[in-house]
Motif scaffolding. Structure first.
Motif, PDB file in Angstrom:
ATOM      1  N   THR B  44       0.838  -1.205   0.000  1.00 10.15           N
ATOM      2  CA  THR B  44       0.000   0.000   0.000  1.00 10.15           C
ATOM      3  C   THR B  44       0.871   1.251   0.000  1.00 10.15           C
ATOM      4  O   THR B  44       0.589   2.227  -0.701  1.00 10.15           O
ATOM      5  N   ASP B 173      -5.690  -1.117  -5.008  1.00  8.19           N
ATOM      6  CA  ASP B 173      -5.174  -1.685  -3.760  1.00  8.19           C
ATOM      7  C   ASP B 173      -6.141  -2.762  -3.265  1.00  8.19           C
ATOM      8  O   ASP B 173      -7.110  -2.459  -2.586  1.00  8.19           O
ATOM      9  N   GLU B 174      -5.903  -3.970  -3.638  1.00 10.21           N
ATOM     10  CA  GLU B 174      -6.805  -5.084  -3.322  1.00 10.21           C
ATOM     11  C   GLU B 174      -8.254  -4.696  -3.611  1.00 10.21           C
ATOM     12  O   GLU B 174      -9.121  -4.818  -2.740  1.00 10.21           O
TER      13      GLU B 174
END
Ligand SMILES: Nc1ncnc2c1ncn2[C@@H]1O[C@H](COP(=O)(O)OP(=O)(O)OP(=O)(O)O)[C@@H](O)[C@H]1O
Ligand SMILES: [Mg+2]
Lengths: 325, 251
Positions: B44, B173-174
């Protein structure tokens, strides 16, 4: 027989007693909490009912409309018009809001959106400290610092803008709505800032980040994303501040002049309801209906403040309900 | 081919935590780059350095350079809003803006003054909702609050909203981790369609998703890039033991 006598206490103390105990305790505690919780409401009810009862004499002598719109307050002649006091209350409160709301909103936005966490960690307790200053201290400060300033300021304004009724000076002193408004504005500032900060915090950080990630500036994010979502909460904070201002007595009474006349300029003196009651209740009570009139004024004040609190509660309920979605 | 993004000697600290260590990376244009690694390894943080989100946090410090199209996005005088317009972000949880579905997509257009005449807003909103695969489901309730959508729909709305500002890069991000399998599949399909026009960087914990989507793979561990390369090399024949261990599910 013997066995039973031995058995019974054991059975009673080890099984039934603790069981009963817990049940009884639970019910007792629940009941006590319930009573304590409804106590404030009960007190409010008692206050309202007793005010209404004590106001009865004047209500049977004059109609409600006559009392609320009457402009003359001559207790000795039996004339009890509340209008100058109601008008004075709203003038001073409104003045305070005009002065307090814009800077309060800006500083709340600064504290919760812009400044470093360290600054708001210092500033917020300081604001709570301001909220704790006794109102008589604000009153004295108003008398020594604000009233003389307003006196000078009003003469200058009168020279240039005196032709506008709102700014004309009919009063040689500085004891005026403006002075009262300034003192009140300072007093309600911590409350409005605190409520607004709390309300702004209901906006999740993810929402702000979503806007920033799209390339919005901080200000665009605040203006288009944060503020629209918190409008009703901020409104509630302002109304909350207003209801504090409406009921504030001591500090206002010391700087506002206390003249029972409907004001027309911000430099006019006024006589708000709380000041009327605080100044007069307990004196010259032999005048017929005077007691009932003052308690009537208290009733009017109570109704106004309750009404404002109600609005603010409803608006807050609205935003809290929504932020949970 | 010239890489789209170059990361040079990037170091990031949160207070005393050294979150990224000497990162050197080249991210190819118009491909899907998948970043993998165990929790806390800095994925991240790396994404946040690419859209300059790190600087929102007072306590972060960084050194090194990040170049997009050869230009340093941290150079003096670079407008941070321009950087973020170029590198759109699809977060883990969808956060619709508190406005209507339509306005969510139009928001970016408006703040960047991309639609001088109001007419074209309608067309663009429709275009990007189509591109995000959401149009059919919302065309009859465009002016309803976006919070009324399901989480999966909200995530596609966030994709549409991100595409509307015409970025070159998409950072994910995911983005599917909070979604049900079907919504996740939706997003994956969208990303596959979009990679011809966008450089996509995708953080994921899901190995199978990585294998399905990746054109280029970066494996990170404890703030370092351990290994990067084509999926064939990394998945089938990792050079590093730690990559192998991760692929075998040992972390
Ligand atoms: N705001 C922050 N303040 C302090 N430390 C942080 C902050 N954000 C991240 N870190 C630390 O930096 C390191 C990298 O975090 P990062 O969030 O980039 O990991 P990640 O790879 O995204 O993990 P995950 O897979 O769990 O999302 C971690 O050790 C984390 O504790
Ligand atoms: Mg992460």
């Amino acid at each position: 027989m013997k066995a039973r006598r031995v058995l019974q206490p054991i059975w009673f103390s080890s099984v039934l007693l603790p069981f009963l105990n817990r049940r009884v305790k639970d019910r007792f505690v629940g009941g006590a909490f319930f009573l304590i919780t409804i106590l404030p409401f009960a007190i409010l009810l008692v206050v309202i009912v007793s005010l209404i009862l004590r106001t009865q004499p004047i209500l049977s002598a004059h109609s409600i409309g006559e009392l609320l719109t009457g402009q003359k307050w001559y207790p000795l002649k039996g004339q009890f018009g509340f209008f100058p006091f109601i008008a004075g209350t709203f003038w001073v409160t409104f003045m305070a809001l005009i002065l307090a709301v814009p800077p309060c909103l800006l500083s709340a936005i600064y504290l919760s959106e812009y400044c470093r966490p360290r600054i708001s960690a210092v500033a917020k307790p300081l604001l709570d400290l301001l909220a704790g200053i006794p109102s008589v201290v604000y009153g004295v400060w108003g008398m020594v610092a604000i009233v003389p300033l307003v006196q000078v300021f009003s003469s200058h304004v009168n020279k240039w803008l005196g032709f506008i009724p709102l700014f004309s000076k009919n009063n040689p002193t500085g004891y005026s709505i403006l002075s009262g408004g300034i003192v009140l504005a300072v007093m309600i500032t911590p409350f409005i800032i605190a409520v607004t900060c709390e309300v702004l915090r209901t906006v999740p950080d993810g929402t702000r980040l979503a806007s920033l990630a799209l390339g919005a500036t901080k200000w665009q994010t605040i203006k288009y994303v944060v503020l629209p979502q918190t409008r009703s909460g901020i409104f509630a904070g302002v109304v909350f501040g207003a209801s504090r201002a409406l009921g504030e007595t001591m500090a206002v009474l010391m700087v506002v002049g206390n003249v029972a006349k409907v004001p027309s300029s911000i430099f006019d003196p006024a006589y708000p309801l709380p000041a009327l009651i605080a100044n007069n209740y307990g004196e010259m009570m032999s005048i017929p209906l005077y007691d009932a009139a003052l308690l009537g004024a208290a009733l009017v004040l109570l109704i106004i403040v309750l009404f404002f609190n109600l609005i603010s509660t409803i608006a807050l309920r609205h935003i809290i309900g929504r932020s949970k979605i | 081919m010239e890489p789209h993004i170059q990361v040079r000697d990037l170091n990031v600290y949160y207070e005393k935590i050294h979150a990224l260590k000497d990162i050197d990376l080249e991210i190819p244009r118009h491909q899907i780059t998948v970043i993998m690694g165990p929790s806390g390894c800095g994925k991240t943080t790396l994404l946040k350095s690419l859209n300059r989100f790190l600087e929102l946090n007072e306590s972060t410090r960084m050194s090194g350079n990040i170049l997009i199209d050869g230009e340093d996005i941290y150079a003096l005088g670079v407008d941070v809003t321009e950087v973020r317009k170029k590198a759109g972000l699809l977060a883990q949880h969808p956060f619709p803006l508190p406005m209507s579905i339509y306005d969510n997509v139009a928001y970016g257009l408006r703040i960047h003054g991309m639609c001088p005449n109001g007419r074209s807003v309608d067309a663009k909103v429709q275009h990007y909702l189509l591109e995000a695969g959401l149009w059919e489901e919302v065309k009859d309730r465009l002016h309803f609050p976006a919070t009324g959508l399901s989480v999966g729909q909200q995530q596609r709305l966030c994709l549409a909203r991100g595409l509307a500002i015409e970025p070159e890069i998409l950072l994910g991000d995911e983005p599917t981790s909070a979604l049900d399998p079907i919504s996740a599949q939706h997003i994956e399909n969208r990303l596959m369609d979009l990679k011809n026009e966008y450089t996509i960087i995708l953080v994921t914990h899901i190995l199978r998703q990585a294998k399905r989507l990746a054109d280029y793979v970066v494996f990170m561990y404890l703030g370092k890039v351990i290994e990067s390369g084509l999926p064939g090399e990394i998945f089938d024949n990792p050079q590093e033991e730690r990559t192998l261990a991760y692929l075998e599910g040992q972390f």
